[in-house]
Design a protein around this motif. Structure first.
Motif, PDB file in Angstrom:
ATOM      1  N   ARG A 194      51.829 -40.866  35.648  1.00  0.00           N
ATOM      2  CA  ARG A 194      53.021 -40.000  35.646  1.00  0.00           C
ATOM      3  C   ARG A 194      53.781 -40.058  34.315  1.00  0.00           C
ATOM      4  NH1 ARG A 194      56.292 -42.214  40.530  1.00  0.00           N
ATOM      5  NH2 ARG A 194      55.527 -44.105  39.547  1.00  0.00           N
ATOM      6  N   TYR A 195      54.576 -39.029  34.088  1.00  0.00           N
ATOM      7  CA  TYR A 195      55.453 -38.967  32.929  1.00  0.00           C
ATOM      8  C   TYR A 195      54.708 -39.204  31.618  1.00  0.00           C
ATOM      9  CZ  TYR A 195      59.215 -38.980  36.302  1.00  0.00           C
ATOM     10  OH  TYR A 195      60.037 -38.663  37.336  1.00  0.00           O
ATOM     11  N   ASN A 196      53.708 -38.361  31.374  1.00  0.00           N
ATOM     12  CA  ASN A 196      53.062 -38.281  30.075  1.00  0.00           C
ATOM     13  C   ASN A 196      52.965 -36.802  29.744  1.00  0.00           C
ATOM     14  OD1 ASN A 196      52.108 -40.963  28.978  1.00  0.00           O
ATOM     15  ND2 ASN A 196      51.496 -41.158  31.123  1.00  0.00           N
ATOM     16  N   SER A 197      52.161 -36.458  28.772  1.00  0.00           N
ATOM     17  CA  SER A 197      51.991 -35.037  28.464  1.00  0.00           C
ATOM     18  C   SER A 197      50.524 -34.675  28.529  1.00  0.00           C
ATOM     19  CB  SER A 197      52.552 -34.721  27.076  1.00  0.00           C
ATOM     20  OG  SER A 197      53.910 -35.058  27.018  1.00  0.00           O
ATOM     21  N   LEU A 198      49.855 -35.186  29.513  1.00  0.00           N
ATOM     22  CA  LEU A 198      48.425 -34.926  29.656  1.00  0.00           C
ATOM     23  C   LEU A 198      48.206 -33.502  30.112  1.00  0.00           C
ATOM     24  CD1 LEU A 198      47.745 -38.278  31.484  1.00  0.00           C
ATOM     25  CD2 LEU A 198      47.111 -37.710  29.136  1.00  0.00           C
ATOM     26  N   ASN A 199      47.135 -32.885  29.608  1.00  0.00           N
ATOM     27  CA  ASN A 199      46.868 -31.511  30.041  1.00  0.00           C
ATOM     28  C   ASN A 199      45.411 -31.341  30.432  1.00  0.00           C
ATOM     29  OD1 ASN A 199      45.571 -31.413  27.612  1.00  0.00           O
ATOM     30  ND2 ASN A 199      47.192 -30.287  26.577  1.00  0.00           N
ATOM     31  N   GLY A 200      45.021 -30.093  30.586  1.00  0.00           N
ATOM     32  CA  GLY A 200      43.663 -29.842  31.071  1.00  0.00           C
ATOM     33  C   GLY A 200      43.615 -30.027  32.576  1.00  0.00           C
ATOM     34  N   SER A 201      42.416 -30.047  33.102  1.00  0.00           N
ATOM     35  CA  SER A 201      42.336 -30.134  34.564  1.00  0.00           C
ATOM     36  C   SER A 201      42.311 -31.589  35.025  1.00  0.00           C
ATOM     37  CB  SER A 201      41.113 -29.370  35.064  1.00  0.00           C
ATOM     38  OG  SER A 201      39.988 -29.786  34.342  1.00  0.00           O
TER      39      SER A 201
ATOM     40  N   ASP B 212      50.453 -37.620  44.503  1.00  0.00           N
ATOM     41  CA  ASP B 212      51.599 -37.010  43.825  1.00  0.00           C
ATOM     42  C   ASP B 212      51.106 -36.223  42.618  1.00  0.00           C
ATOM     43  OD1 ASP B 212      53.876 -36.299  42.524  1.00  0.00           O
ATOM     44  OD2 ASP B 212      54.606 -38.332  42.162  1.00  0.00           O
ATOM     45  N   LEU B 213      51.117 -34.900  42.747  1.00  0.00           N
ATOM     46  CA  LEU B 213      50.691 -34.028  41.638  1.00  0.00           C
ATOM     47  C   LEU B 213      51.850 -33.158  41.177  1.00  0.00           C
ATOM     48  CD1 LEU B 213      47.284 -32.779  43.137  1.00  0.00           C
ATOM     49  CD2 LEU B 213      47.689 -34.770  41.710  1.00  0.00           C
ATOM     50  N   SER B 214      53.074 -33.493  41.555  1.00  0.00           N
ATOM     51  CA  SER B 214      54.192 -32.588  41.296  1.00  0.00           C
ATOM     52  C   SER B 214      54.510 -32.458  39.812  1.00  0.00           C
ATOM     53  CB  SER B 214      55.441 -33.034  42.082  1.00  0.00           C
ATOM     54  OG  SER B 214      55.637 -34.395  41.988  1.00  0.00           O
ATOM     55  N   SER B 215      55.254 -31.413  39.473  1.00  0.00           N
ATOM     56  CA  SER B 215      55.682 -31.137  38.101  1.00  0.00           C
ATOM     57  C   SER B 215      54.526 -31.114  37.113  1.00  0.00           C
ATOM     58  CB  SER B 215      56.745 -32.158  37.666  1.00  0.00           C
ATOM     59  OG  SER B 215      57.890 -32.008  38.470  1.00  0.00           O
ATOM     60  N   ASN B 216      53.559 -30.288  37.414  1.00  0.00           N
ATOM     61  CA  ASN B 216      52.483 -29.948  36.495  1.00  0.00           C
ATOM     62  C   ASN B 216      52.386 -28.432  36.463  1.00  0.00           C
ATOM     63  OD1 ASN B 216      50.960 -32.370  35.419  1.00  0.00           O
ATOM     64  ND2 ASN B 216      51.141 -32.940  37.580  1.00  0.00           N
TER      65      ASN B 216
ATOM     66  N   PHE C 104      49.095 -30.942  33.517  1.00  0.00           N
ATOM     67  CA  PHE C 104      47.780 -30.601  34.061  1.00  0.00           C
ATOM     68  C   PHE C 104      47.804 -29.164  34.548  1.00  0.00           C
ATOM     69  CE2 PHE C 104      47.622 -35.293  34.864  1.00  0.00           C
ATOM     70  CZ  PHE C 104      46.544 -35.558  34.035  1.00  0.00           C
ATOM     71  N   ASP C 105      46.704 -28.447  34.283  1.00  0.00           N
ATOM     72  CA  ASP C 105      46.701 -27.054  34.719  1.00  0.00           C
ATOM     73  C   ASP C 105      45.388 -26.716  35.407  1.00  0.00           C
ATOM     74  OD1 ASP C 105      44.930 -26.922  32.629  1.00  0.00           O
ATOM     75  OD2 ASP C 105      46.363 -26.009  31.244  1.00  0.00           O
ATOM     76  N   GLY C 106      45.188 -25.437  35.641  1.00  0.00           N
ATOM     77  CA  GLY C 106      43.977 -25.002  36.310  1.00  0.00           C
ATOM     78  C   GLY C 106      44.084 -25.136  37.815  1.00  0.00           C
TER      79      GLY C 106
ATOM     80  N   LEU D 219      51.377 -40.138  26.274  1.00  0.00           N
ATOM     81  CA  LEU D 219      49.949 -39.858  26.155  1.00  0.00           C
ATOM     82  C   LEU D 219      49.699 -38.356  26.245  1.00  0.00           C
ATOM     83  CD1 LEU D 219      48.758 -42.750  28.454  1.00  0.00           C
ATOM     84  CD2 LEU D 219      48.637 -42.650  25.966  1.00  0.00           C
ATOM     85  N   THR D 220      48.714 -37.910  25.477  1.00  0.00           N
ATOM     86  CA  THR D 220      48.434 -36.468  25.429  1.00  0.00           C
ATOM     87  C   THR D 220      46.944 -36.232  25.602  1.00  0.00           C
ATOM     88  OG1 THR D 220      48.259 -36.674  23.042  1.00  0.00           O
ATOM     89  CG2 THR D 220      50.358 -35.886  23.900  1.00  0.00           C
ATOM     90  N   GLY D 221      46.583 -34.956  25.552  1.00  0.00           N
ATOM     91  CA  GLY D 221      45.170 -34.602  25.581  1.00  0.00           C
ATOM     92  C   GLY D 221      44.640 -34.466  26.995  1.00  0.00           C
ATOM     93  N   THR D 222      43.391 -34.108  27.043  1.00  0.00           N
ATOM     94  CA  THR D 222      42.763 -33.898  28.339  1.00  0.00           C
ATOM     95  C   THR D 222      42.032 -35.167  28.749  1.00  0.00           C
ATOM     96  OG1 THR D 222      40.789 -33.103  27.256  1.00  0.00           O
ATOM     97  CG2 THR D 222      42.416 -31.452  27.859  1.00  0.00           C
ATOM     98  N   ILE D 223      41.685 -35.245  30.000  1.00  0.00           N
ATOM     99  CA  ILE D 223      40.897 -36.372  30.481  1.00  0.00           C
ATOM    100  C   ILE D 223      39.503 -35.846  30.784  1.00  0.00           C
ATOM    101  CG2 ILE D 223      40.711 -38.146  32.253  1.00  0.00           C
ATOM    102  CD1 ILE D 223      43.664 -37.922  32.694  1.00  0.00           C
TER     103      ILE D 223
END
Ligand SMILES: *[C@@H]1O[C@H](CO)[C@@H](O)[C@H](O)[C@H]1NC(C)=O
Ligand SMILES: *[C@@H]1O[C@H](CO)[C@@H](O)[C@H](O)[C@H]1NC(C)=O
Ligand SMILES: *[C@@H]1O[C@H](CO)[C@@H](O)[C@H](O)[C@H]1NC(C)=O
Ligand SMILES: *[C@@H]1O[C@H](CO)[C@@H](O)[C@H](O)[C@H]1NC(C)=O
Ligand SMILES: *[C@@H]1O[C@H](CO)[C@@H](O)[C@H](O)[C@H]1NC(C)=O
Ligand SMILES: *[C@@H]1O[C@H](CO)[C@@H](O)[C@H](O)[C@H]1NC(C)=O
Length: 931
Positions: free
Chosen positions: A272-279, A319-323, A300-302, A251-255
């Motif tokens: 977990r283990y998707n390619s979601l980004n944004g905040s 669990d927010l690790s590896s973002n 996820f960034d920001g 899965l991609t894109g922002t939420i």
């Protein structure tokens, strides 16, 4: 009631027979020790409900089907776990009234019959764990009355979703662990009553339909471990949702921030283990019942905002690790009083955190803050509060700029896993560490530790994994308990002889490395008592004496034997067992003589063989030709002699990628025919791109610990240590022998070749124009041979060539003009009496053969890239012994992607991160070292 004997044959007027609820009647009173279903139900035609769940009926498909089908009024058929076999019999078709079919947990091993779709009153169909096969009939999904369908756990059952009917009744749809594929149709929203949708571990793909947001009754959603792509649908209308698991998809894109808003019943969310980004949507942190938030391994960034009323939330797992989250860790996290597991590792959080504040989280059992830009302050200002600290089980503070041992852990009697690696902890490892009774996993690697506080005797240690590598520990090595499975003492200053009984301390040890220390003396024979060993690495020490015979005998279990760079003498023992399973044998840099032992031919899984820099006097070891798994062969700098090729021995080397036989006395021509079996060199770029792997040996299965092979490759005039040998890196080094004749035409097909060094031989002939086929070539050294004639124009088409040395041959004529060749320095062409034109200063006259000699001292400084400089500039930790420089510029790395391609590298060097880099006008993803 329990004592009333019942004669089944008299129950002819029975309407409902529900044995499973007759808790006072035992099977023996029913005379059902060996229930014979056909006899038992023969005259029970009026029965409408049959519940025999759990009864051991053991009937074949034909038997039980025809027996059951005699009960023509049957509406409920419940025979789960009855030890029934398949296949289904068409006689069942008669049971038109069937509304409930429960046959789960029977080993039916058969396809599901189409006619189930004709049972127009069917409401419940449960066939989970039945070893079903074939294709599931699509029509069954379209039975209007069906409300529960559970066909989970049938891995050989294929199928896909049809369009769902309008106003379908499906309420529960469970397809976990089947082989269903295809997409989720838009019409899923026709299932207005759908409450439970479980499709995990299938092969579904495609995007999740937006129409899912119309599933307002949805309560439990698990789509994990498929290949779903695209964005997460809008779930804010599904107010009844309690459980969302979309993990392990694509899965991609922002939420959008409002998604999940107001899901007041949500308890569990796992993305977990998707390619979601944004905040990360802040709405999540306002849901009162939410207990588990798992968002790791996305992009996820920001920054994370502080959230209000933290103390009202029930979150116990975060669990927010590896973002790519950055900025400070919000202090409101430390007010989530229910937190038990907090995982924030591998982000870009910065700032300083006081460990003492974290201990206010009384229920905390697991904390991972590793690999951020955090500074953790571990000093203890209030000794009295020690007793009120939470009981930690797992604590990971790798790369947290710690400079002292956190004393506050002293009383952590429940601690079982402690990772303080990659910090700056100096001095002594305190004794209390060894007294933590439950500690099983300790990683103190990459610190500045000097010694271990004693006494080290009689410690009741349960350590399974002990990693002390890359410190400054000195003295003799501490040996703890024989049950330690993984023991890494490498890269320290330990110096001593090995205890003569060392094998007794390694009874269950699988991985043992003391590489890069100052051990001396002989290798004790007792090490052969360590019969569990799969990896033994004694490289880079001062061991002397001979290789114990029993050591090579051990290679029935041993996968990696690394004795590189010691002072070992004598023969390589000829004791490789018939069932040799060695994958890596590295004896490079010792003083071994004698021949290559014949029994090495038993090691038919050998991938890496490095015998370089010894004094082995032998002809070319033809037995190697039979080892078809060989990928790396290094015989460099020995006293091998005679021709290579072994025409009498059949064998292919389809995996071979690095061959280095330089600095020997090999003679004759290179046998071209043999080269045609080196298939790995033939593959074009496209073919290999998808398989970016490293040569490695899997040590602890299930924990994904690997031993990485290392090899030194001489390229571009510099020796480089490839810590991780990419399975597509290719190099041929035949230099400094007495080979003669032309370069075999077969070699010109090695489209995947990176490095070719034929220098300092007696090759003669023209340089073939077909050399232009070697499109991947980055380094070409033909210097100091007898090549004659002109430099072929085709050489100028080797776009990636960054090192070229044609010096000291008998070449002549004009150097072909192209920016490529002119960018090399004059040294690349010097020592050829007849060459002229740029970059040489000699102008071309009409008669080139009379051009004056052009002999300048040879040096390496002429190569267009100074690799030493570049690796340093890249911030690579050369001091730690890692040089990945040459791979950096590797064009194939453009698809490099930590998450999918190289989990392993990212695990071992978690401070590596990816960046785009321009190189030769193209953008590549490259690894950088995170400080
Ligand atoms: C079923 O009924 C038939 C005829 O009434 C009878 O002969 C037979 O014995 C019955 N079967 C059983 C198992 O009782
Ligand atoms: C389905 O059930 C209804 C009511 O329970 C009944 O009237 C009808 O006959 C059943 N249909 C079939 C095909 O069994
Ligand atoms: C996802 O797709 C890839 C190839 O497209 C396949 O190898 C993999 O098994 C799939 N994974 C799942 C969970 O279906
Ligand atoms: C949800 O259902 C309504 C009414 O049927 C429809 O108009 C709407 O387009 C649907 N929404 C989505 C996203 O499919
Ligand atoms: C922390 O990171 C944020 C955002 O990346 C940045 O603005 C801030 O200056 C950093 N603070 C420190 C102390 O480095
Ligand atoms: C801490 O854990 C205990 C035991 O599981 C539980 O009873 C208690 O409610 C938890 N405390 C908080 C603040 O959640």
């Amino acid at each position: 009631m329990g004592q009333i004997p019942i004669e089944i044959s008299q129950l002819t007027r029975l309407v409902i027979l529900d044995i499973s609820t007759l808790s006072y009647l035992s099977a023996s009173q029913l005379k059902l020790e060996n229930p014979n279903l056909p006899m038992f139900v023969q005259n029970l035609t009026r029965i409408t409900a049959l519940y025999l769940d759990g009864l051991n009926i053991s009937a074949q498909g034909n038997e039980w089907c025809s027996a059951v089908s005699s009960m023509t009024n049957l509406q409920i058929l419940s025979l789960s776990s009855c030890n029934l076999s398949g296949p289904f019999n068409s006689s069942l078709e008669r049971l038109k009234d069937l509304s409930v079919i429960r046959l789960d947990q029977n080993n039916l091993s058969a396809p599901v019959p189409e006619f189930f779709a004709n049972f127009s009153n069917l409401t419940i169909l449960r066939l989970s764990s039945c070893s079903l096969t074939g294709i599931f009939p699509e029509n069954i999904f379209q039975v209007q009355s069906l409300s529960v369908l559970d066909i989970s756990n049938n891995q050989d059952l294929h199928g896909s979703f049809p369009d769902f009917p309008r106003n379908g009744s499906l309420h529960t749809l469970v397809l976990t662990q089947t082989n269903f594929s295809g997409g989720l149709p838009d019409s899923i929203s026709n299932l207005r009553q759908l409450s439970r949708l479980e499709l995990s571990n299938d092969q579904f793909n495609g995007s999740l339909p937006n129409s899912m947001s119309n599933l307002t009754e949805l309560a439990y959603l698990d789509l994990s471990s498929n290949n779903f792509t695209g964005q997460i649908p809008w779930f804010a209308m599904s107010k009844t949702l309690t459980h969302i698991d979309l993990s392990h998809n694509k899965l991609t894109g922002t939420i959008p921030s409002g998604n999940f808003e107001g899901l007041l019943n949500l308890i569990y969310i796992d993305l977990r283990y998707n390619s979601l980004n944004g905040s990360i949507p802040s709405s999540l942190f306002a849901l009162p019942l939410l207990r588990k938030i798992k968002l790791s391994y996305n992009q996820f960034d920001g920054q994370l905002n502080e959230f209000s009323n933290a103390s009202y939330f029930a979150v116990d797992y975060l669990d927010l690790s590896s973002n790519n989250l950055e900025g400070p860790i919000p202090m409101s996290i430390l007010e989530l009083r229910s937190l038990s597991i907090l995982l924030l590792s591998s982000n870009k959080f910065n700032g300083t955190i006081d460990l003492q504040k974290i201990w206010n989280l009384q229920n905390l059992t697991t904390l991972d803050l590793s690999y951020n830009n955090l500074s953790i302050n571990a000093s203890l200002t209030d000794e009295h509060r020690l007793s009120s600290f939470p009981n930690m089980g797992t604590l990971k503070l790798a790369s947290c700029k710690l400079d002292v041992f956190p004393d506050s852990l002293k009383n952590q009697s429940k601690l079982n896993s402690l990772d303080l690696s990659n910090n700056k902890i100096r001095g002594t490892i305190p004794t209390w560490v060894w007294k933590l009774d439950l500690l099983v996993h300790l990683n103190l690697s990459h610190n500045l530790l000097m010694d271990l506080e004693g006494p080290l005797q009689n410690l009741n240690l349960n350590l399974i994994v002990l990693d002390l590598h890359s410190n400054q520990l000195q003295g003799p090595i501490p040996m703890f308990s024989p049950q330690t499975t993984y023991l890494d003492y490498s890269t320290n200053n330990f110096s001593s002889v090995l205890p003569h009984d060392i094998g007794n301390y390694l009874t269950f040890t699988v991985f043992f490395s003391i590489s890069s220390n100052n051990f001396h003396g002989r290798i004790p024979e007792s090490i052969c008592n360590a019969t569990s060993l799969e990896v033994l690495d004694l490289s880079y020490n001062n061991f002397s004496g001979t290789i114990p015979q029993c050591l090579t005998t051990m290679s029935e279990t041993l996968g990696v034997l690394n004795l590189r760079k010691n002072g070992l003498i004598g023969n390589i023992p000829n004791t490789f067992p018939a069932a040799c399973s060695l994958q890596t044998l590295d004896l490079h840099g010792n003083r071994l003589d004698g021949p290559v032992p014949a029994s090495l031919a038993n090691c038919t899984e050998l991938e890496v063989l490095d015998l370089g820099e010894n004094q082995i006097m032998d002809t070319f070891p033809c037995l190697l030709k039979k080892i078809s798994t060989l990928r790396v062969l290094v015989l460099r700098t020995n006293k091998f002699q005679g021709p290579i090729g072994c025409p009498m021995v059949n064998g292919t080397w389809q995996m071979l990628q690095i061959v280095d036989i330089a600095f020997n006395n090999f003679t004759g021509e290179i046998p071209g025919k043999w080269l045609t079996t080196w298939e790995a060199m033939l593959l074009g770029e496209d073919e290999t791109q998808s398989e970016l792997n490293h040569l490695q040996f899997e040590v602890l299965k299930y924990t994904r610990v690997y031993y990485q092979d290392t090899v030194i490759v001489t390229s571009k005039g510099l020796q480089m240590k490839l810590v991780k040998i990419l399975t597509v890196f290719t190099s041929i080094d035949f230099s400094s022998n007495q080979f003669e004749g032309p370069i075999p035409e077969e070699l010109m097909n090695f489209k995947a070749l990176y490095v070719l060094n034929l220098s300092s031989n007696s090759f003669s002939s023209h340089i073939q124009s077909s050399l232009g086929n070697l499109k991947q070539l980055e380094s070409l050294d033909l210097s100091r041979n007898n090549f004659r004639g002109e430099i072929p124009e085709e050489l100028a088409s080797l776009n990636f060539l960054s090192f070229l040395d044609l010096s000291f041959n008998h070449l002549g004529g004009k150097i072909p003009t192209s920016t490529q060749l002119q960018s090399f320095s004059a040294d690349s062409f010097s020592g050829n009496k007849g060459l002229c034109g740029l970059p040489l200063t000699e102008n071309c006259t009409s008669d080139w053969s009379s051009s004056p000699a052009y002999e300048k001292p040879h040096s390496d400084s002429g190569s267009s890239i100074d690799w030493k400089f570049i690796s340093a500039e890249m911030g690579f930790a050369i001091g730690l012994g890692f040089v990945i420089g040459p791979l950096l510029f590797w064009k194939r790395w453009r698809i490099w992607y930590c998450k999918y391609v190289d989990n392993i590298l990212c695990r071992i060097f978690p401070q590596l991160y990816l960046e785009y880099e321009s190189y030769r006008g193209q953008r590549y993803r490259v690894l950088r070292w995170r400080n």
